[in-house]
Design a protein around this motif. Structure first.
Motif, PDB file in Angstrom:
ATOM      1  N   GLN A   9      44.874   6.711  47.624  1.00 52.68           N
ATOM      2  CA  GLN A   9      44.996   5.771  46.506  1.00 52.68           C
ATOM      3  C   GLN A   9      43.648   5.148  46.184  1.00 52.68           C
ATOM      4  OE1 GLN A   9      48.023   3.021  47.729  1.00 52.68           O
ATOM      5  NE2 GLN A   9      49.686   4.275  46.898  1.00 52.68           N
ATOM      6  N   ILE A  10      42.885   4.815  47.210  1.00 53.10           N
ATOM      7  CA  ILE A  10      41.559   4.222  46.988  1.00 53.10           C
ATOM      8  C   ILE A  10      40.639   5.230  46.310  1.00 53.10           C
ATOM      9  CG2 ILE A  10      39.526   3.323  48.155  1.00 53.10           C
ATOM     10  CD1 ILE A  10      41.432   2.074  50.198  1.00 53.10           C
ATOM     11  N   ARG A  11      40.654   6.470  46.773  1.00 54.64           N
ATOM     12  CA  ARG A  11      39.811   7.515  46.190  1.00 54.64           C
ATOM     13  C   ARG A  11      40.170   7.747  44.725  1.00 54.64           C
ATOM     14  NH1 ARG A  11      41.070  12.585  45.393  1.00 54.64           N
ATOM     15  NH2 ARG A  11      42.850  12.473  46.793  1.00 54.64           N
ATOM     16  N   LYS A  12      41.465   7.817  44.430  1.00 56.03           N
ATOM     17  CA  LYS A  12      41.898   8.035  43.059  1.00 56.03           C
ATOM     18  C   LYS A  12      41.572   6.833  42.169  1.00 56.03           C
ATOM     19  CE  LYS A  12      45.525  11.348  44.100  1.00 56.03           C
ATOM     20  NZ  LYS A  12      46.963  11.636  44.044  1.00 56.03           N
ATOM     21  N   ALA A  13      41.701   5.634  42.691  1.00 57.39           N
ATOM     22  CA  ALA A  13      41.372   4.436  41.917  1.00 57.39           C
ATOM     23  C   ALA A  13      39.886   4.406  41.602  1.00 57.39           C
ATOM     24  CB  ALA A  13      41.780   3.187  42.685  1.00 57.39           C
ATOM     25  N   ARG A  14      39.059   4.805  42.561  1.00 56.30           N
ATOM     26  CA  ARG A  14      37.613   4.838  42.333  1.00 56.30           C
ATOM     27  C   ARG A  14      37.273   5.877  41.271  1.00 56.30           C
ATOM     28  NH1 ARG A  14      35.110   6.102  47.444  1.00 56.30           N
ATOM     29  NH2 ARG A  14      35.520   3.942  47.975  1.00 56.30           N
ATOM     30  N   ALA A  15      37.926   7.035  41.323  1.00 59.22           N
ATOM     31  CA  ALA A  15      37.681   8.085  40.324  1.00 59.22           C
ATOM     32  C   ALA A  15      38.098   7.610  38.928  1.00 59.22           C
ATOM     33  CB  ALA A  15      38.429   9.354  40.705  1.00 59.22           C
ATOM     34  N   ARG A  16      39.237   6.915  38.847  1.00 61.28           N
ATOM     35  CA  ARG A  16      39.676   6.381  37.552  1.00 61.28           C
ATOM     36  C   ARG A  16      38.674   5.372  37.018  1.00 61.28           C
ATOM     37  NH1 ARG A  16      44.915   6.697  39.816  1.00 61.28           N
ATOM     38  NH2 ARG A  16      44.722   4.592  40.644  1.00 61.28           N
ATOM     39  N   ALA A  17      38.146   4.511  37.886  1.00 57.73           N
ATOM     40  CA  ALA A  17      37.184   3.502  37.458  1.00 57.73           C
ATOM     41  C   ALA A  17      35.893   4.157  36.962  1.00 57.73           C
ATOM     42  CB  ALA A  17      36.886   2.548  38.604  1.00 57.73           C
ATOM     43  N   GLU A  18      35.455   5.217  37.645  1.00 52.79           N
ATOM     44  CA  GLU A  18      34.246   5.919  37.207  1.00 52.79           C
ATOM     45  C   GLU A  18      34.462   6.589  35.852  1.00 52.79           C
ATOM     46  OE1 GLU A  18      33.226   8.600  40.329  1.00 52.79           O
ATOM     47  OE2 GLU A  18      32.600   6.989  41.689  1.00 52.79           O
ATOM     48  N   LYS A  19      35.639   7.193  35.645  1.00 50.21           N
ATOM     49  CA  LYS A  19      35.929   7.829  34.357  1.00 50.21           C
ATOM     50  C   LYS A  19      35.993   6.795  33.242  1.00 50.21           C
ATOM     51  CE  LYS A  19      38.206  12.066  35.729  1.00 50.21           C
ATOM     52  NZ  LYS A  19      39.372  12.928  35.549  1.00 50.21           N
TER      53      LYS A  19
END
Length: 57
Positions: A9-19
């Protein structure tokens, strides 16, 4: 004890924030109207002409 954390969840949240950050940067760079673009282009050309006129040889 602390609460367990789901790293996926943390990894996916970070990827969403970068996008989202990249999308915001693109919106600033490319999301302008034709009038705004031409105004910026005219200002840039005028500044370049002003600098070229003050060059010393």
């Amino acid at each position: 004890m602390s609460k367990p954390v789901n790293l996926n969840q943390i990894r996916k949240a970070r990827a969403r924030a970068e996008k989202k950050a990249e999308a915001d940067r693109n919106a600033v760079a490319f999301g302008r109207s034709r009038a705004e673009k031409s105004l910026d282009r005219a200002r840039k050309e005028k500044a370049e002409r002003g600098l070229d006129g003050k060059k010393r040889e």
